[in-house]
Design a protein around this motif. Structure first.
Motif, PDB file in Angstrom:
ATOM      1  N   THR A   1       0.819  -1.182  -0.038  1.00 22.84           N
ATOM      2  CA  THR A   1       0.090   0.058   0.102  1.00 22.84           C
ATOM      3  C   THR A   1       0.744   1.271   0.230  1.00 22.84           C
ATOM      4  O   THR A   1       1.919   1.397   0.534  1.00 22.84           O
TER       5      THR A   1
ATOM      6  N   ALA B   1      -7.464  -4.772   1.882  1.00 23.17           N
ATOM      7  CA  ALA B   1      -7.111  -3.999   0.685  1.00 23.17           C
ATOM      8  C   ALA B   1      -6.258  -4.446  -0.479  1.00 23.17           C
ATOM      9  O   ALA B   1      -6.453  -4.263  -1.556  1.00 23.17           O
TER      10      ALA B   1
ATOM     11  N   LYS C   1      -7.219  -5.283  -4.224  1.00 21.25           N
ATOM     12  CA  LYS C   1      -6.498  -4.984  -5.417  1.00 21.25           C
ATOM     13  C   LYS C   1      -6.119  -6.217  -6.368  1.00 21.25           C
ATOM     14  O   LYS C   1      -6.204  -5.938  -7.626  1.00 21.25           O
TER      15      LYS C   1
ATOM     16  N   LEU D   1     -10.596   1.227   3.119  1.00 19.15           N
ATOM     17  CA  LEU D   1     -10.586   0.896   2.000  1.00 19.15           C
ATOM     18  C   LEU D   1     -10.044   2.071   0.976  1.00 19.15           C
ATOM     19  O   LEU D   1      -9.282   1.771   0.371  1.00 19.15           O
TER      20      LEU D   1
ATOM     21  N   LEU E   1      -8.353   2.256  -2.745  1.00 17.56           N
ATOM     22  CA  LEU E   1      -9.250   1.517  -3.492  1.00 17.56           C
ATOM     23  C   LEU E   1     -10.441   2.529  -3.898  1.00 17.56           C
ATOM     24  O   LEU E   1     -10.791   3.368  -2.885  1.00 17.56           O
TER      25      LEU E   1
END
Length: 248
Positions: A18, A89, A93, A118, A123
């Motif tokens: 992330t 998350a 993805k 999220l 996202l």
């Protein structure tokens, strides 16, 4: 290209993590970067050299490569709520990258909190919901109104809708707790029934639990839960251990 500068998002996508993780590495100095105004940039040659120096870290970034894009029901144990959201998350993805539809089932999580968490992890939740590529359902409410069959029906209905819309798979994540179904035997009944149900549907499902629910007094309960899933992953701070259940 020599001296090519990469954005935080590009590095996060490349490492399958992330942007928040990349920002944390930049601030701590774990990943060298340069600041252009308020924006961070990472030199590609620096990233390449770091990857060569830290080859074991590559494994920690490839959890989603372990998840087979076919019928699967996996249990996850996350160290804290932030890690649980990071895992979800990352999981979603991966599903989007494979052009699958997403399902998020909430037990102890608030649906609006899920949307926010999220979204902060990259996202586009509003857009995905608008396009019916993501549906978020309160499974605790379903359980309260219909018992075990309520959340089972929610998973089944969304899998059928996914098929009708022309998507090959539904990628779904629930978030049970040890007390989600009241008595633990009810939770085991639910997870066993869910495992049997998902095996007949085009679903890749993950059930993340929080480690804080686990103590020496309920270790046997966690072992029982593991046996209701095909695979188990222990996830903490971007590191993981992935285990295949030989009994499933």
């Amino acid at each position: 290209m020599k001296n090519e500068l990469l954005t935080v998002e590009e590095v996060a996508d490349f490492l399958r993590t992330t942007p928040n993780t990349i920002y944390r590495w930049l601030r701590s100095g774990k990943l060298p970067g340069v600041k252009l105004g308020k924006e961070w940039r990472i030199r590609k040659e620096v990233l390449d050299s770091k990857l060569v120096e830290s080859r074991p870290n590559l494994k920690r970034q490839s959890l989603m490569d372990e998840i087979e894009p076919k019928n699967n029901h996996m249990m996850a144990i996350a160290s804290n709520e932030a890690d649980l959201y990071n895992l979800e998350a990352e999981f979603f993805k991966k599903g989007l990258a494979l052009n699958h539809r997403l399902f998020k089932g909430c037990w102890w999580q608030n649906t609006d909190d899920v949307r926010q968490e999220l979204a902060t992890r990259g996202l586009p939740v509003e857009e995905l919901e608008r396009k019916n590529l993501l549906t978020i359902v309160d499974l605790a409410k379903k359980y309260k109104s219909m018992g075990v069959q309520g959340p089972i029906k929610a998973w089944t209905d969304e899998a059928n809708i996914t098929n009708e819309l022309g998507y090959n798979f539904l990628w779904g994540s629930g978030s049970p707790g040890l007390g989600s179904c009241g008595d633990f035997s009810n939770l085991i009944h639910f997870e066993s029934l869910l495992d049997d149900t998902l095996a007949k549907l085009n679903v890749v499902g993950i059930c993340p639990y929080l480690y804080k629910d686990s103590t020496k007094d309920n270790l046997n309960e966690f072992i029982e839960l593991m046996n209701c899933h095909q695979n188990v992953v222990f996830y903490s701070n971007d590191s993981f251990v992935y285990l295949k259940n030989s009994l499933s």
